[in-house]
Every structure is written in structure tokens, then in C-alpha cells.
Design an enzyme around this catalytic site. Structure first.
Site, mmCIF file in Angstrom:
data_model
loop_
_atom_site.group_PDB
_atom_site.id
_atom_site.type_symbol
_atom_site.label_atom_id
_atom_site.label_comp_id
_atom_site.label_asym_id
_atom_site.label_seq_id
_atom_site.Cartn_x
_atom_site.Cartn_y
_atom_site.Cartn_z
ATOM 1 N N LYS A 135 0.921 -1.407 0.047
ATOM 2 C CA LYS A 135 0.132 -0.014 0.360
ATOM 3 C C LYS A 135 0.102 1.283 0.616
ATOM 4 O O LYS A 135 0.350 2.318 -0.701
ATOM 5 C CB LYS A 135 -0.827 0.228 1.430
ATOM 6 C CG LYS A 135 -1.840 -0.844 1.403
ATOM 7 C CD LYS A 135 -2.331 -0.929 2.944
ATOM 8 C CE LYS A 135 -3.684 -1.933 3.088
ATOM 9 N NZ LYS A 135 -3.879 -2.307 4.699
ATOM 10 N N ASP A 170 7.811 3.427 -1.921
ATOM 11 C CA ASP A 170 7.612 4.107 -1.243
ATOM 12 C C ASP A 170 9.303 4.430 0.031
ATOM 13 O O ASP A 170 9.603 5.518 -0.281
ATOM 14 C CB ASP A 170 6.584 4.625 -0.007
ATOM 15 C CG ASP A 170 6.165 3.295 1.077
ATOM 16 O OD1 ASP A 170 7.161 2.425 0.557
ATOM 17 O OD2 ASP A 170 5.417 3.268 1.970
ATOM 18 N N ILE A 171 9.909 2.919 -0.208
ATOM 19 C CA ILE A 171 10.589 3.017 0.950
ATOM 20 C C ILE A 171 11.826 2.134 0.522
ATOM 21 O O ILE A 171 10.593 0.137 0.780
ATOM 22 C CB ILE A 171 10.702 3.622 2.280
ATOM 23 C CG1 ILE A 171 11.617 4.063 3.315
ATOM 24 C CG2 ILE A 171 9.687 2.935 3.235
ATOM 25 C CD1 ILE A 171 11.462 4.520 4.698
ATOM 26 N N ASP A 200 14.157 -0.561 3.072
ATOM 27 C CA ASP A 200 14.527 -0.003 4.383
ATOM 28 C C ASP A 200 15.504 -1.185 4.332
ATOM 29 O O ASP A 200 16.965 -0.742 3.549
ATOM 30 C CB ASP A 200 12.930 -0.791 5.169
ATOM 31 C CG ASP A 200 13.393 0.071 6.425
ATOM 32 O OD1 ASP A 200 14.975 0.245 6.960
ATOM 33 O OD2 ASP A 200 12.362 0.212 7.480
ATOM 34 N N PHE A 202 12.242 5.850 12.217
ATOM 35 C CA PHE A 202 10.833 4.923 11.737
ATOM 36 C C PHE A 202 9.820 6.639 11.537
ATOM 37 O O PHE A 202 9.263 6.725 12.335
ATOM 38 C CB PHE A 202 10.253 4.404 12.922
ATOM 39 C CG PHE A 202 8.942 3.625 11.990
ATOM 40 C CD1 PHE A 202 9.563 2.106 12.000
ATOM 41 C CD2 PHE A 202 8.064 3.646 11.869
ATOM 42 C CE1 PHE A 202 8.211 1.192 11.582
ATOM 43 C CE2 PHE A 202 6.791 3.146 10.998
ATOM 44 C CZ PHE A 202 7.035 1.830 10.940
ATOM 45 N N ASP A 222 3.209 4.205 6.972
ATOM 46 C CA ASP A 222 2.166 3.285 8.074
ATOM 47 C C ASP A 222 2.982 3.243 9.215
ATOM 48 O O ASP A 222 4.311 2.831 8.803
ATOM 49 C CB ASP A 222 0.986 2.912 7.956
ATOM 50 C CG ASP A 222 1.245 1.288 7.470
ATOM 51 O OD1 ASP A 222 2.484 0.854 6.878
ATOM 52 O OD2 ASP A 222 1.278 0.340 8.402
ATOM 53 N N ARG A 259 -0.812 7.139 7.098
ATOM 54 C CA ARG A 259 -1.045 7.234 5.471
ATOM 55 C C ARG A 259 -1.767 8.061 5.456
ATOM 56 O O ARG A 259 -1.276 8.912 4.357
ATOM 57 C CB ARG A 259 -1.647 5.845 4.774
ATOM 58 C CG ARG A 259 -1.055 4.574 5.115
ATOM 59 C CD ARG A 259 -1.589 3.786 4.283
ATOM 60 N NE ARG A 259 -1.464 2.029 4.994
ATOM 61 C CZ ARG A 259 0.082 1.239 4.765
ATOM 62 N NH1 ARG A 259 0.766 1.828 4.164
ATOM 63 N NH2 ARG A 259 -0.231 0.104 4.920
HETATM 64 C C1 PRP Z 1 6.904 -1.330 3.579
HETATM 65 C C2 PRP Z 1 7.918 -0.379 3.222
HETATM 66 C C3 PRP Z 1 8.318 -1.248 1.722
HETATM 67 C C4 PRP Z 1 9.016 -1.991 2.643
HETATM 68 C C5 PRP Z 1 10.635 -2.318 2.641
HETATM 69 O O1 PRP Z 1 5.958 -2.142 3.407
HETATM 70 O O2 PRP Z 1 6.525 0.194 1.831
HETATM 71 O O3 PRP Z 1 7.058 -1.763 0.730
HETATM 72 O O4 PRP Z 1 8.104 -2.445 3.581
HETATM 73 O O5 PRP Z 1 11.160 -2.589 3.334
HETATM 74 P P1 PRP Z 1 12.340 -3.292 3.332
HETATM 75 O O6 PRP Z 1 13.220 -2.868 2.511
HETATM 76 O O7 PRP Z 1 12.898 -3.835 4.581
HETATM 77 O O8 PRP Z 1 11.923 -4.664 2.730
HETATM 78 P P2 PRP Z 1 4.589 -2.760 4.110
HETATM 79 O O9 PRP Z 1 5.659 -4.566 4.069
HETATM 80 O O10 PRP Z 1 5.034 -2.262 5.377
HETATM 81 O O11 PRP Z 1 3.843 -3.134 3.521
HETATM 82 P P3 PRP Z 1 2.802 -1.716 3.111
HETATM 83 O O12 PRP Z 1 2.750 -0.969 1.715
HETATM 84 O O13 PRP Z 1 0.878 -2.356 2.463
HETATM 85 O O14 PRP Z 1 2.502 -0.788 4.281
HETATM 86 MG MG MG Z 2 3.865 -0.373 6.774
HETATM 87 MN MN MN Z 3 5.348 -1.233 1.018
#
Ligand code: PRP
Ligand code: MG
Ligand code: MN
Length: 196
Positions: free
Chosen positions: A45, A111-112, A114, A163, A170, A176
Site C-alpha cells: 500500500k 515508497d521506501i 529500508d 521510523f 504507515d 497514511r
Molecule cells: C514497507 C514499505 C516497503 C517495504 C520496505 O511495506 O512500503 O514496501 O516495507 O521495507 P524493506 O526494504 O525492509 O523490505 P509494508 O510491508 O509495511 O507494507 P505496506 O506498504 O502495505 O505498508
Molecule cells: Mg507498512
Molecule cells: Mn510497502
């Protein structure tokens, strides 16, 4: 900042206007570098807000005389987090959906980055379906010792190891609905913790 998040945040890291300026620049660059039709693929998402604004700016750029690039839009849902700890990565892609990518130029919009786990696993899966090319645009990349070293093709901002929430990012599905990218406070983590 909406009232319901007022005490849940410790700082605004990237104000909404700054995000939008950066997204516009990324859109221009992506249009310049595109060699043909693009399949722009939103990673749900968290990627949805960046995806929506990026696609809008790409459309505007093309209208204003930039390289004319036809877009098709795809959505995939990927989940790696519960709360703050990164675990298994769940991809919602079926074989049938993946077949759509064969021979296409794909731009993944996230979005990110990590730890990088999500993207590395997603790319590994997509590449099995012989796309013509795959590029990744991530609004954020986090500087973290847990990084696996993955760096996307297009990056909006490199951020410190905190964070962050907002602009579709989120914490337990909250925040969000916040325009700015902010650092969550300790109080915020408690207030919006998962309650059983
Ligand atoms: C978050 C973010 C990335 C991912 C990054 O998604 O949106 O997709 O984690 O983390 P990483 O580089 O450590 O793998 P999340 O799994 O929280 O799902 P969401 O996008 O639905 O919030
Ligand atoms: Mg998430
Ligand atoms: Mn994600």
C-alpha cells in the site's frame, strides 16, 4: 498536521511541498530517460501516494512537450512488516499477472527501501517473466546498518535511520492519512500500537 496525530509525531522530516517538488523533478527525469511505453507498477500500500503524484507529474510533463511516453498502470500488493520488525515478504503476484510483464519496460514505484528485502525479492520474481527492462523509483531510501545494499534507479530522498510515517507510509496502518513525512514519537508508537 491533523489533531489526531499532533502528539504522535516528534518532527516533520519532509514537508509535503518539498516532497511534491522532488516528485516533479523525478517525473521529468523518468520521462527524459524513457525509451518507449512504460508499465508503471505501484507497490501497495505504501507506494500509492508517490505513484499517484508521480504519474500526474509524468502526464503534465508529457503535455508540456516532454518526451511522449504512453503509460500503463499496474498494482501489486507486497507486505513485509508487522509493527516495526521486518520479517517474511509476501508477494501477491500470480503467474498470470507476471506474464503481463513479458517484453515490457517496467517502472516499479515504491515508497521506501529500508532493508531492501522487499525490492530484492520482488525484482527476482519479476525477472523470471522476461520483461524488456525493470527500473525502480523509490521516494525514500533509509540509511540503515540492516540494508542489503540494494539501491534503486531513482531516489527521492535519502533519510536517516528513523521510523518514518506519512505520505502513505504507515505504522500499524495509521499515518497514511498524513501529508508530510514525519518521525513518529514514542507516545505515537504507544498510542497506535496493535491492541489485542
Ligand atoms: C514497507 C514499505 C516497503 C517495504 C520496505 O511495506 O512500503 O514496501 O516495507 O521495507 P524493506 O526494504 O525492509 O523490505 P509494508 O510491508 O509495511 O507494507 P505496506 O506498504 O502495505 O505498508
Ligand atoms: Mg507498512
Ligand atoms: Mn510497502
Amino acid at each position: 498536521i491533523p489533531d489526531h496525530y499532533e502528539t504522535a509525531l516528534s518532527s516533520v522530516l519532509i514537508p509535503h511541498g518539498v516532497i511534491m517538488d522532488r516528485v516533479e523533478k523525478l517525473a521529468k527525469l523518468i520521462v527524459q530517460e524513457a525509451t518507449g511505453p512504460l508499465v508503471v507498477c505501484c507497490v501497495l500500500k505504501g507506494g500509492h501516494q508517490f505513484f499517484a503524484d508521480l504519474v500526474n507529474y509524468i502526464k503534465k510533463n508529457v503535455t508540456r512537450g516532454g518526451n511522449s511516453v504512453p503509460l500503463s498502470l499496474e498494482f501489486i500488493k507486497v507486505k513485509s512488516y508487522s509493527g516495526e520488525t521486518s520479517g517474511e515478504v509476501k508477494l501477491s503476484l500470480t503467474d498470470d499477472e507476471c506474464k503481463e510483464f513479458a517484453g515490457k519496460n517496467i517502472l516499479i514505484v515504491e515508497d521506501i527501501i529500508d532493508t531492501g528485502k522487499t525490492m530484492v525479492q520482488l525484482l527476482a520474481k519479476l525477472k523470471k517473466y522476461s520483461p524488456e527492462s525493470v527500473k525502480v523509483a523509490s521516494l525514500l531510501i533509509k540509511k540503515t546498518p540492516l540494508s542489503n545494499g540494494y539501491i534503486p534507479d531513482y531516489v527521492g530522498f535519502s533519510i536517516p535511520n528513523a521510523f518514518v510515517v506519512g505520505y502513505a507510509l504507515d505504522y500499524n496502518e495509521y499515518f497514511r492519512d498524513l501529508d508530510h513525512i514525519c518521525v513518529i514519537s514514542e507516545h505515537g508508537k504507544e498510542k497506535y500500537a496493535i491492541k489485542n
